[in-house]
Design a protein around this motif. Structure first.
Motif, PDB file in Angstrom:
ATOM      1  N   LEU A  62       0.828  -1.209   0.000  1.00 48.81           N
ATOM      2  CA  LEU A  62       0.000   0.000   0.000  1.00 48.81           C
ATOM      3  C   LEU A  62       0.858   1.253   0.000  1.00 48.81           C
ATOM      4  O   LEU A  62       1.681   1.462   0.900  1.00 48.81           O
ATOM      5  CB  LEU A  62      -0.912  -0.030   1.233  1.00 48.81           C
ATOM      6  N   GLY A  63       0.651   2.079  -1.010  1.00 47.85           N
ATOM      7  CA  GLY A  63       1.398   3.313  -1.116  1.00 47.85           C
ATOM      8  C   GLY A  63       0.510   4.532  -1.021  1.00 47.85           C
ATOM      9  O   GLY A  63      -0.697   4.462  -1.245  1.00 47.85           O
ATOM     10  N   ALA A  64       1.124   5.652  -0.685  1.00 45.52           N
ATOM     11  CA  ALA A  64       0.438   6.940  -0.646  1.00 45.52           C
ATOM     12  C   ALA A  64       1.091   7.857  -1.668  1.00 45.52           C
ATOM     13  O   ALA A  64       2.311   8.011  -1.673  1.00 45.52           O
ATOM     14  CB  ALA A  64       0.524   7.554   0.755  1.00 45.52           C
ATOM     15  N   GLY A  65       0.266   8.433  -2.531  1.00 44.11           N
ATOM     16  CA  GLY A  65       0.795   9.287  -3.583  1.00 44.11           C
ATOM     17  C   GLY A  65       0.485  10.756  -3.351  1.00 44.11           C
ATOM     18  O   GLY A  65      -0.271  11.124  -2.461  1.00 44.11           O
ATOM     19  N   THR A  66       1.100  11.585  -4.178  1.00 42.28           N
ATOM     20  CA  THR A  66       0.940  13.035  -4.120  1.00 42.28           C
ATOM     21  C   THR A  66       1.272  13.569  -2.722  1.00 42.28           C
ATOM     22  O   THR A  66       0.553  14.403  -2.158  1.00 42.28           O
ATOM     23  CB  THR A  66      -0.482  13.484  -4.540  1.00 42.28           C
ATOM     24  N   LEU A  67       2.376  13.082  -2.167  1.00 40.46           N
ATOM     25  CA  LEU A  67       2.832  13.556  -0.855  1.00 40.46           C
ATOM     26  C   LEU A  67       3.698  14.794  -1.074  1.00 40.46           C
ATOM     27  O   LEU A  67       4.834  14.694  -1.536  1.00 40.46           O
ATOM     28  CB  LEU A  67       3.618  12.463  -0.130  1.00 40.46           C
ATOM     29  N   LEU A  68       3.150  15.948  -0.734  1.00 38.61           N
ATOM     30  CA  LEU A  68       3.798  17.219  -1.034  1.00 38.61           C
ATOM     31  C   LEU A  68       4.399  17.896   0.189  1.00 38.61           C
ATOM     32  O   LEU A  68       5.227  18.802   0.043  1.00 38.61           O
ATOM     33  CB  LEU A  68       2.786  18.178  -1.681  1.00 38.61           C
ATOM     34  N   GLY A  84       5.810   5.757  -0.368  1.00 38.62           N
ATOM     35  CA  GLY A  84       5.221   7.028  -0.754  1.00 38.62           C
ATOM     36  C   GLY A  84       5.766   7.495  -2.082  1.00 38.62           C
ATOM     37  O   GLY A  84       6.857   7.097  -2.496  1.00 38.62           O
ATOM     38  N   LEU A  85       4.987   8.325  -2.746  1.00 35.11           N
ATOM     39  CA  LEU A  85       5.400   8.884  -4.033  1.00 35.11           C
ATOM     40  C   LEU A  85       5.010  10.360  -4.093  1.00 35.11           C
ATOM     41  O   LEU A  85       4.112  10.808  -3.377  1.00 35.11           O
ATOM     42  CB  LEU A  85       4.736   8.156  -5.200  1.00 35.11           C
ATOM     43  N   ALA A  86       5.685  11.082  -4.959  1.00 39.59           N
ATOM     44  CA  ALA A  86       5.369  12.488  -5.172  1.00 39.59           C
ATOM     45  C   ALA A  86       5.511  12.798  -6.655  1.00 39.59           C
ATOM     46  O   ALA A  86       6.267  12.129  -7.366  1.00 39.59           O
ATOM     47  CB  ALA A  86       6.298  13.378  -4.358  1.00 39.59           C
ATOM     48  N   PRO A  87       4.800  13.809  -7.137  1.00 38.09           N
ATOM     49  CA  PRO A  87       4.933  14.182  -8.550  1.00 38.09           C
ATOM     50  C   PRO A  87       6.245  14.884  -8.863  1.00 38.09           C
ATOM     51  O   PRO A  87       6.685  14.896 -10.016  1.00 38.09           O
ATOM     52  CB  PRO A  87       3.741  15.112  -8.785  1.00 38.09           C
ATOM     53  N   LEU A 102       9.928   5.373   5.668  1.00 38.67           N
ATOM     54  CA  LEU A 102       8.953   5.187   4.588  1.00 38.67           C
ATOM     55  C   LEU A 102       9.690   5.207   3.258  1.00 38.67           C
ATOM     56  O   LEU A 102      10.329   6.205   2.903  1.00 38.67           O
ATOM     57  CB  LEU A 102       7.903   6.309   4.608  1.00 38.67           C
ATOM     58  N   GLN A 103       9.650   4.104   2.518  1.00 35.26           N
ATOM     59  CA  GLN A 103      10.296   4.068   1.216  1.00 35.26           C
ATOM     60  C   GLN A 103       9.625   5.098   0.309  1.00 35.26           C
ATOM     61  O   GLN A 103       8.394   5.179   0.262  1.00 35.26           O
ATOM     62  CB  GLN A 103      10.197   2.667   0.618  1.00 35.26           C
ATOM     63  N   PHE A 104      10.443   5.863  -0.414  1.00 31.53           N
ATOM     64  CA  PHE A 104       9.906   7.025  -1.112  1.00 31.53           C
ATOM     65  C   PHE A 104      10.441   7.098  -2.539  1.00 31.53           C
ATOM     66  O   PHE A 104      11.625   6.917  -2.776  1.00 31.53           O
ATOM     67  CB  PHE A 104      10.294   8.299  -0.356  1.00 31.53           C
ATOM     68  N   SER A 105       9.521   7.381  -3.464  1.00 28.31           N
ATOM     69  CA  SER A 105       9.877   7.545  -4.873  1.00 28.31           C
ATOM     70  C   SER A 105       9.468   8.947  -5.322  1.00 28.31           C
ATOM     71  O   SER A 105       8.282   9.206  -5.562  1.00 28.31           O
ATOM     72  CB  SER A 105       9.172   6.497  -5.738  1.00 28.31           C
ATOM     73  N   PRO A 106      10.426   9.859  -5.441  1.00 22.78           N
ATOM     74  CA  PRO A 106      10.093  11.199  -5.903  1.00 22.78           C
ATOM     75  C   PRO A 106       9.849  11.215  -7.401  1.00 22.78           C
ATOM     76  O   PRO A 106      10.277  10.308  -8.126  1.00 22.78           O
ATOM     77  CB  PRO A 106      11.344  12.012  -5.538  1.00 22.78           C
ATOM     78  N   GLY A 107       9.185  12.251  -7.859  1.00 21.35           N
ATOM     79  CA  GLY A 107       8.943  12.404  -9.283  1.00 21.35           C
ATOM     80  C   GLY A 107      10.091  13.120  -9.969  1.00 21.35           C
ATOM     81  O   GLY A 107      10.649  14.079  -9.427  1.00 21.35           O
ATOM     82  N   VAL A 108      10.448  12.642 -11.153  1.00 17.40           N
ATOM     83  CA  VAL A 108      11.522  13.269 -11.940  1.00 17.40           C
ATOM     84  C   VAL A 108      11.060  13.427 -13.381  1.00 17.40           C
ATOM     85  O   VAL A 108      10.164  12.725 -13.842  1.00 17.40           O
ATOM     86  CB  VAL A 108      12.820  12.435 -11.903  1.00 17.40           C
ATOM     87  N   MET A 109      11.719  14.370 -14.085  1.00 18.11           N
ATOM     88  CA  MET A 109      11.388  14.591 -15.480  1.00 18.11           C
ATOM     89  C   MET A 109      12.630  14.899 -16.319  1.00 18.11           C
ATOM     90  O   MET A 109      12.628  14.695 -17.518  1.00 18.11           O
ATOM     91  CB  MET A 109      10.369  15.738 -15.602  1.00 18.11           C
ATOM     92  N   CYS A 122      17.751   7.896  -3.760  1.00 12.08           N
ATOM     93  CA  CYS A 122      16.520   7.360  -4.361  1.00 12.08           C
ATOM     94  C   CYS A 122      16.836   6.734  -5.717  1.00 12.08           C
ATOM     95  O   CYS A 122      17.364   7.420  -6.604  1.00 12.08           O
ATOM     96  CB  CYS A 122      15.491   8.467  -4.542  1.00 12.08           C
ATOM     97  N   LYS A 123      16.484   5.460  -5.885  1.00 14.06           N
ATOM     98  CA  LYS A 123      16.748   4.781  -7.158  1.00 14.06           C
ATOM     99  C   LYS A 123      15.501   4.267  -7.853  1.00 14.06           C
ATOM    100  O   LYS A 123      15.560   3.858  -9.005  1.00 14.06           O
ATOM    101  CB  LYS A 123      17.732   3.629  -6.952  1.00 14.06           C
ATOM    102  N   LEU A 124      14.377   4.243  -7.159  1.00 17.98           N
ATOM    103  CA  LEU A 124      13.105   3.911  -7.788  1.00 17.98           C
ATOM    104  C   LEU A 124      12.337   5.221  -7.913  1.00 17.98           C
ATOM    105  O   LEU A 124      11.865   5.778  -6.919  1.00 17.98           O
ATOM    106  CB  LEU A 124      12.320   2.904  -6.954  1.00 17.98           C
ATOM    107  N   LEU A 125      12.226   5.736  -9.137  1.00 10.56           N
ATOM    108  CA  LEU A 125      11.739   7.090  -9.359  1.00 10.56           C
ATOM    109  C   LEU A 125      10.453   7.099 -10.169  1.00 10.56           C
ATOM    110  O   LEU A 125      10.275   6.301 -11.089  1.00 10.56           O
ATOM    111  CB  LEU A 125      12.803   7.916 -10.096  1.00 10.56           C
ATOM    112  N   LYS A 126       9.591   8.027  -9.837  1.00  4.66           N
ATOM    113  CA  LYS A 126       8.375   8.242 -10.612  1.00  4.66           C
ATOM    114  C   LYS A 126       8.714   9.185 -11.768  1.00  4.66           C
ATOM    115  O   LYS A 126       9.255  10.271 -11.543  1.00  4.66           O
ATOM    116  CB  LYS A 126       7.305   8.862  -9.706  1.00  4.66           C
ATOM    117  N   PHE A 127       8.442   8.766 -12.992  1.00  7.53           N
ATOM    118  CA  PHE A 127       8.670   9.620 -14.168  1.00  7.53           C
ATOM    119  C   PHE A 127       7.335  10.261 -14.525  1.00  7.53           C
ATOM    120  O   PHE A 127       6.416   9.582 -14.992  1.00  7.53           O
ATOM    121  CB  PHE A 127       9.210   8.789 -15.327  1.00  7.53           C
TER     122      PHE A 127
END
Length: 209
Positions: A62-68, A84-87, A102-109, A122-127
């Motif tokens: 279970l993850g939580a997204g849009t953690l700002l 957790g994830l963030a945009p 809390l394992q965390f995946s930040p957003g990258v572009m 961080c090595k697991l990243l949200k694109f």
């Protein structure tokens, strides 16, 4: 966490307006064979939804997204989220997640985003937003200079049943994040059987890649 995500390769991105929809949605996803979900902190019900699913379905990753914000990171952890994830990439929220385990995946572009994420461990990243940011072409470009670091991406934003295979065929992609199988209208109308059907189809498509 990465092994679980790699085994399914799909993370449903869920927006829930009502806490009472949490358990039926989890049942529908599990019936479809998917034991992973991201519940976004875009609604007032998100925290309660995470609490209910964590309590009743401990088998769900279970993850939580849009953690700002820092306080959202803490609330997500306290509610029962395990990742957790963030945009975007905010060093402060990453530090908070690290501090509370809390394992965390930040957003990258961009390449600069990737380098900053790697520098923060961080090595697991949200694109994100995947399609708008160049899609598979951009991911191939990022894989060139950064693939050897072990970085993996979860592209989200514009991913559908029609293009998921294009992403999942890339070695640098761990999984895709999508919402078509948990569309807000389907959830609000209680179409749990349809969610189960779409989930099964998505998993079969991912397994074929």
């Amino acid at each position: 966490m990465l092994d679980r995500i790699l085994s399914k390769r799909i993370v449903p991105v869920v927006v829930l307006d009502r806490a009472d929809d949490a358990e039926p949605l989890a049942v529908a996803l599990l019936a479809g064979g998917l034991d992973i979900m991201e519940i976004t902190f875009r609604t007032a019900a998100a925290e309660e939804c995470i609490k209910r699913i964590a309590a009743r379905f401990p088998e769900v990753l279970l993850g939580a997204g849009t953690l700002l914000e820092d306080e959202q990171v803490q609330r997500a952890k306290d509610a029962g989220a395990v990742f957790g994830l963030a945009p975007g990439l905010n060093p402060r929220t990453i530090a908070k997640a690290n501090a509370i385990g809390l394992q965390f995946s930040p957003g990258v572009m961009t390449p600069s985003d990737v380098e900053q994420a790697l520098s923060l461990g961080c090595k697991l990243l949200k694109f994100f937003p995947a399609e708008t940011a160049g899609g598979t072409g951009m991911l191939k470009a990022l894989a060139g200079p950064y693939g050897h670091t072990g970085v993996k991406f979860i592209p989200t934003g514009g991913i559908t049943s029609g293009n998921l295979a294009n992403y999942l065929k890339l070695p640098v992609v761990a999984a895709i994040g999508g919402s078509w199988m948990v569309d807000k209208q389907l959830v609000n109308e209680g179409k749990w059987d349809e969610i189960t059907r779409l989930t099964r189809e998505a998993l079969a498509a991912a397994a074929a890649c």
